[in-house]
Design a protein around this motif. Structure first.
Motif, PDB file in Angstrom:
ATOM      1  N   ILE A  78      47.429 -14.783 -60.720  1.00  0.00           N
ATOM      2  CA  ILE A  78      46.881 -14.816 -59.354  1.00  0.00           C
ATOM      3  C   ILE A  78      46.328 -13.456 -58.956  1.00  0.00           C
ATOM      4  N   LEU A  79      47.101 -12.396 -59.201  1.00  0.00           N
ATOM      5  CA  LEU A  79      46.695 -11.062 -58.758  1.00  0.00           C
ATOM      6  C   LEU A  79      45.635 -10.418 -59.646  1.00  0.00           C
ATOM      7  N   TYR A  80      45.687 -10.711 -60.934  1.00  0.00           N
ATOM      8  CA  TYR A  80      44.756 -10.078 -61.853  1.00  0.00           C
ATOM      9  C   TYR A  80      43.926 -11.137 -62.577  1.00  0.00           C
ATOM     10  N   SER A  81      44.276 -11.445 -63.796  1.00  0.00           N
ATOM     11  CA  SER A  81      43.594 -12.504 -64.539  1.00  0.00           C
ATOM     12  C   SER A  81      44.426 -12.850 -65.764  1.00  0.00           C
ATOM     13  N   ASN A  82      43.976 -13.841 -66.505  1.00  0.00           N
ATOM     14  CA  ASN A  82      44.695 -14.260 -67.712  1.00  0.00           C
ATOM     15  C   ASN A  82      44.716 -13.169 -68.778  1.00  0.00           C
ATOM     16  N   GLU A  83      43.755 -12.263 -68.721  1.00  0.00           N
ATOM     17  CA  GLU A  83      43.681 -11.196 -69.722  1.00  0.00           C
ATOM     18  C   GLU A  83      44.886 -10.261 -69.666  1.00  0.00           C
ATOM     19  N   TYR A  84      45.524 -10.173 -68.506  1.00  0.00           N
ATOM     20  CA  TYR A  84      46.648  -9.252 -68.344  1.00  0.00           C
ATOM     21  C   TYR A  84      47.990  -9.868 -68.724  1.00  0.00           C
ATOM     22  N   THR A  85      48.017 -11.168 -69.015  1.00  0.00           N
ATOM     23  CA  THR A  85      49.298 -11.801 -69.331  1.00  0.00           C
ATOM     24  C   THR A  85      49.926 -11.263 -70.617  1.00  0.00           C
ATOM     25  N   GLU A  86      49.141 -10.607 -71.449  1.00  0.00           N
ATOM     26  CA  GLU A  86      49.700  -9.967 -72.648  1.00  0.00           C
ATOM     27  C   GLU A  86      50.673  -8.848 -72.282  1.00  0.00           C
TER      28      GLU A  86
ATOM     29  N   ILE B 118      60.480 -11.891 -62.175  1.00  0.00           N
ATOM     30  CA  ILE B 118      60.535 -12.062 -63.627  1.00  0.00           C
ATOM     31  C   ILE B 118      60.269 -13.519 -64.010  1.00  0.00           C
ATOM     32  N   ILE B 119      60.847 -14.441 -63.249  1.00  0.00           N
ATOM     33  CA  ILE B 119      60.646 -15.862 -63.553  1.00  0.00           C
ATOM     34  C   ILE B 119      59.175 -16.265 -63.395  1.00  0.00           C
ATOM     35  N   PHE B 120      58.556 -15.804 -62.314  1.00  0.00           N
ATOM     36  CA  PHE B 120      57.182 -16.214 -62.024  1.00  0.00           C
ATOM     37  C   PHE B 120      56.155 -15.130 -62.350  1.00  0.00           C
ATOM     38  N   SER B 121      56.514 -14.213 -63.240  1.00  0.00           N
ATOM     39  CA  SER B 121      55.620 -13.091 -63.538  1.00  0.00           C
ATOM     40  C   SER B 121      54.274 -13.541 -64.097  1.00  0.00           C
TER      41      SER B 121
ATOM     42  N   ASN C 176      55.550  -8.156 -70.464  1.00  0.00           N
ATOM     43  CA  ASN C 176      56.804  -7.437 -70.722  1.00  0.00           C
ATOM     44  C   ASN C 176      56.850  -6.110 -69.968  1.00  0.00           C
ATOM     45  N   ILE C 177      55.723  -5.436 -69.871  1.00  0.00           N
ATOM     46  CA  ILE C 177      55.671  -4.165 -69.143  1.00  0.00           C
ATOM     47  C   ILE C 177      55.836  -4.401 -67.643  1.00  0.00           C
ATOM     48  N   ALA C 178      55.187  -5.439 -67.133  1.00  0.00           N
ATOM     49  CA  ALA C 178      55.322  -5.774 -65.713  1.00  0.00           C
ATOM     50  C   ALA C 178      56.768  -6.125 -65.370  1.00  0.00           C
ATOM     51  N   LYS C 179      57.430  -6.850 -66.250  1.00  0.00           N
ATOM     52  CA  LYS C 179      58.833  -7.214 -66.021  1.00  0.00           C
ATOM     53  C   LYS C 179      59.734  -5.984 -66.018  1.00  0.00           C
ATOM     54  N   ILE C 180      59.473  -5.072 -66.925  1.00  0.00           N
ATOM     55  CA  ILE C 180      60.254  -3.824 -66.958  1.00  0.00           C
ATOM     56  C   ILE C 180      60.052  -3.048 -65.665  1.00  0.00           C
TER      57      ILE C 180
END
Length: 134
Positions: free
Chosen positions: A36-44, A27-30, A47-51
């Protein structure tokens, strides 16, 4: 059976601690992990990744208990747990109106799976111990 019960209890604590640590750092380094794994486009969608990261905690408990339960059970209790968990997830997804709620359905489903596994494990171990004492 007493040794197996102690080992599973010890491993359960280790699994919980490790999964909490992984989720905490995840969660801290999400944002960095997502970049790293995907791209900046997925940073939106952080919240879903953290869940979804939260699912690691109950899933770890289920994965620990799955094989010992299969070893001592004559009934397909893991299959029953998985089916019930899956049904709950489908129901929540069906009635959800957002992707966030769909992500929470995975957490709830895995939580149900872990709780059922712990209940079945406790029941089977106590029943086995009672039968050995007679």
């Amino acid at each position: 059976m007493g040794l197996v019960k102690k080992q599973v209890r010890y491993l359960s604590i280790l699994y919980l601690l490790f999964s909490f640590i992984v989720v905490f750092f995840g969660i801290i380094f999400s944002k960095q992990i997502m970049q790293i794994l995907y791209s900046n486009e997925y940073t939106e969608q952080l919240n879903i990744a953290k869940i979804l990261l939260i699912t690691l905690i109950p899933r770890a408990q289920f994965l620990l208990l799955r094989n010992p339960i299969d070893a001592i059970s004559v009934r397909p209790v893991n299959t029953i747990s998985l089916c019930l968990s899956f049904l709950i997830m489908l129901l929540i997804m069906f009635f959800s109106n957002s992707v966030t709620l769909m992500a929470w359905s995975f957490v709830i489903s895995d939580l149900v799976l872990a709780v059922l596994s712990m209940i079945f494990w406790s029941f089977m171990v106590n029943r086995k111990s009672g039968a050995e004492n007679e």
